[in-house]
Design a protein around this motif. Structure first.
Motif, PDB file in Angstrom:
ATOM      1  N   THR A 178       0.816  -1.218   0.000  1.00  0.00           N
ATOM      2  CA  THR A 178       0.000   0.000   0.000  1.00  0.00           C
ATOM      3  C   THR A 178       0.847   1.264   0.000  1.00  0.00           C
ATOM      4  O   THR A 178       0.359   2.320  -0.430  1.00  0.00           O
ATOM      5  N   ARG A 179       2.085   1.185   0.454  1.00  0.00           N
ATOM      6  CA  ARG A 179       2.970   2.354   0.432  1.00  0.00           C
ATOM      7  C   ARG A 179       3.763   2.442  -0.865  1.00  0.00           C
ATOM      8  O   ARG A 179       4.591   3.331  -1.046  1.00  0.00           O
ATOM      9  N   ILE A 180       3.513   1.474  -1.770  1.00  0.00           N
ATOM     10  CA  ILE A 180       4.228   1.453  -3.063  1.00  0.00           C
ATOM     11  C   ILE A 180       3.177   1.359  -4.172  1.00  0.00           C
ATOM     12  O   ILE A 180       2.935   0.283  -4.736  1.00  0.00           O
ATOM     13  N   PRO A 181       2.509   2.460  -4.494  1.00  0.00           N
ATOM     14  CA  PRO A 181       1.376   2.428  -5.431  1.00  0.00           C
ATOM     15  C   PRO A 181       1.682   1.769  -6.768  1.00  0.00           C
ATOM     16  O   PRO A 181       0.827   1.073  -7.325  1.00  0.00           O
ATOM     17  N   GLU A 182       2.891   1.978  -7.309  1.00  0.00           N
ATOM     18  CA  GLU A 182       3.196   1.418  -8.630  1.00  0.00           C
ATOM     19  C   GLU A 182       3.180  -0.107  -8.617  1.00  0.00           C
ATOM     20  O   GLU A 182       2.915  -0.739  -9.652  1.00  0.00           O
ATOM     21  N   MET A 183       3.454  -0.710  -7.486  1.00  0.00           N
ATOM     22  CA  MET A 183       3.355  -2.173  -7.360  1.00  0.00           C
ATOM     23  C   MET A 183       1.933  -2.579  -6.991  1.00  0.00           C
ATOM     24  O   MET A 183       1.404  -3.585  -7.475  1.00  0.00           O
ATOM     25  N   ARG A 225      -6.445   8.454 -17.381  1.00  0.00           N
ATOM     26  CA  ARG A 225      -7.636   8.999 -16.731  1.00  0.00           C
ATOM     27  C   ARG A 225      -8.382   7.919 -15.957  1.00  0.00           C
ATOM     28  O   ARG A 225      -9.133   8.227 -15.031  1.00  0.00           O
ATOM     29  N   TYR A 226      -8.180   6.673 -16.337  1.00  0.00           N
ATOM     30  CA  TYR A 226      -8.822   5.575 -15.617  1.00  0.00           C
ATOM     31  C   TYR A 226      -7.995   5.150 -14.406  1.00  0.00           C
ATOM     32  O   TYR A 226      -8.531   4.984 -13.313  1.00  0.00           O
ATOM     33  N   VAL A 227      -6.700   4.977 -14.592  1.00  0.00           N
ATOM     34  CA  VAL A 227      -5.875   4.483 -13.483  1.00  0.00           C
ATOM     35  C   VAL A 227      -5.538   5.577 -12.485  1.00  0.00           C
ATOM     36  O   VAL A 227      -5.297   5.310 -11.302  1.00  0.00           O
ATOM     37  N   GLY A 228      -5.539   6.847 -12.948  1.00  0.00           N
ATOM     38  CA  GLY A 228      -5.237   7.956 -12.050  1.00  0.00           C
ATOM     39  C   GLY A 228      -3.793   7.946 -11.577  1.00  0.00           C
ATOM     40  O   GLY A 228      -2.923   7.308 -12.180  1.00  0.00           O
ATOM     41  N   ASP A 229      -3.550   8.632 -10.492  1.00  0.00           N
ATOM     42  CA  ASP A 229      -2.208   8.705  -9.900  1.00  0.00           C
ATOM     43  C   ASP A 229      -2.349   8.403  -8.408  1.00  0.00           C
ATOM     44  O   ASP A 229      -2.303   9.304  -7.564  1.00  0.00           O
ATOM     45  N   PRO A 230      -2.553   7.121  -8.074  1.00  0.00           N
ATOM     46  CA  PRO A 230      -2.869   6.773  -6.685  1.00  0.00           C
ATOM     47  C   PRO A 230      -1.744   7.090  -5.714  1.00  0.00           C
ATOM     48  O   PRO A 230      -0.564   6.920  -6.027  1.00  0.00           O
ATOM     49  N   ARG A 231      -2.126   7.549  -4.537  1.00  0.00           N
ATOM     50  CA  ARG A 231      -1.180   7.812  -3.446  1.00  0.00           C
ATOM     51  C   ARG A 231      -1.319   6.705  -2.412  1.00  0.00           C
ATOM     52  O   ARG A 231      -2.298   5.941  -2.437  1.00  0.00           O
ATOM     53  N   PRO A 232      -0.373   6.604  -1.495  1.00  0.00           N
ATOM     54  CA  PRO A 232      -0.460   5.550  -0.477  1.00  0.00           C
ATOM     55  C   PRO A 232      -1.780   5.546   0.285  1.00  0.00           C
ATOM     56  O   PRO A 232      -2.335   4.472   0.567  1.00  0.00           O
ATOM     57  N   ASP A 233      -2.330   6.734   0.600  1.00  0.00           N
ATOM     58  CA  ASP A 233      -3.592   6.732   1.341  1.00  0.00           C
ATOM     59  C   ASP A 233      -4.746   6.215   0.479  1.00  0.00           C
ATOM     60  O   ASP A 233      -5.699   5.611   0.991  1.00  0.00           O
ATOM     61  N   ASP A 234      -4.663   6.423  -0.856  1.00  0.00           N
ATOM     62  CA  ASP A 234      -5.666   5.851  -1.756  1.00  0.00           C
ATOM     63  C   ASP A 234      -5.587   4.323  -1.726  1.00  0.00           C
ATOM     64  O   ASP A 234      -6.616   3.633  -1.722  1.00  0.00           O
TER      65      ASP A 234
END
Length: 249
Positions: A153-158, A195-204
């Motif tokens: 969860t702290r590594i959004p790209e993974m 636009r679908y995947v967004g740019d998720p952050r760890p809290d997301d």
């Protein structure tokens, strides 16, 4: 060195240009132009000679391309009447190329909203089925993916890739091959859109994973209604969190 002859000479001869390969380039370009509205529904495509000149290809290649466009539901060719762009309702949105172009030109995100609705409907049904039929081995494998998610969860790209694996493993456990194939097809194309995947952050990711945990709890409890509700809520809330704000799409 002796020159090859007979069958050997034929095997070593340069391969002829293949119209289908050239047609693929023409098809890709025309799909994008049709879906973007450059060639609106009800209007004719440019004539064969015009397309031949535009793409610098033969009439055979253009005819092959038009045939593929017909298969995708984008045009209708009639002898003596030319080729006409069809209405949007006739387009095959399960065709990866058509869906990809549609998502790309979906400025109001209507198609992405519909895709999320389809995912929620199909995946909730599959989650309910998995709650009833998943084997102990299925549940262990789903739990293993969930543990990876929780660690990422702290590594959004993974996390985003493991997220896909988690949903897919639940769909597999449901045994519904057709619904899984549909979701995998549409979701794979949607994920090519930022636009679908967004740019998720760890809290997301943390918020998203809370939904994953709830789904798994329902699977363990063999609660089909709870699993279906948890899946629907998770998919819809995750989309609301990452959906671009109006005017920024």
């Amino acid at each position: 060195m002796a020159r090859p002859h007979g069958e050997t000479a034929e095997l070593l001869a340069p391969a002829p240009r293949r119209p289908k390969r050239l047609a693929a380039v023409v098809v890709s370009t025309l799909v994008d132009r049709i879906v973007s509205g450059a060639f609106p529904p009800g209007t004719p495509l440019p004539t064969e000679p015009a397309l031949c000149e535009t793409f610098d290809v033969s009439r055979t290649t253009i005819r092959e391309a038009v045939k593929v466009l017909e298969e995708k539901g984008l045009v209708r060719a009639r002898q003596g009447s030319g080729t006409t762009v069809t209405e949007e309702d006739d387009w095959n949105l399960l065709d990866p190329m058509v869906l990809s172009a549609t998502v790309r030109h979906d400025s109001e995100l209507r198609v992405l909203d519909q895709l999320v609705d389809i995912r929620a409907a199909l995946e909730s049904q599959m989650a309910a089925q998995a709650a009833l039929t998943a084997t102990d081995a299925d549940l262990r494998e789903i739990e293993a993916v969930l543990e990876r998610l929780s660690a990422q969860t702290r590594i959004p790209e993974m996390y985003v890739d493991t997220d896909v694996a988690y949903h897919d493993r639940i769909m597999l456990a449901s045994g519904n091959r057709l619904a899984r194939a549909i979701v995998r097809t549409v979701h794979a194309e949607a994920r090519t859109s930022l636009r679908y995947v967004g740019d998720p952050r760890p809290d997301d990711c943390e918020a998203s994973n809370a939904g994953h945990i709830r789904i798994f709890e329902c699977l363990l409890a063999r609660d089909p209604d709870g699993a279906a509700e948890a899946m629907t809520t998770h998919i819809q809330q995750a989309w609301r969190r990452r959906r671009p704000k109006p005017g920024t799409a």
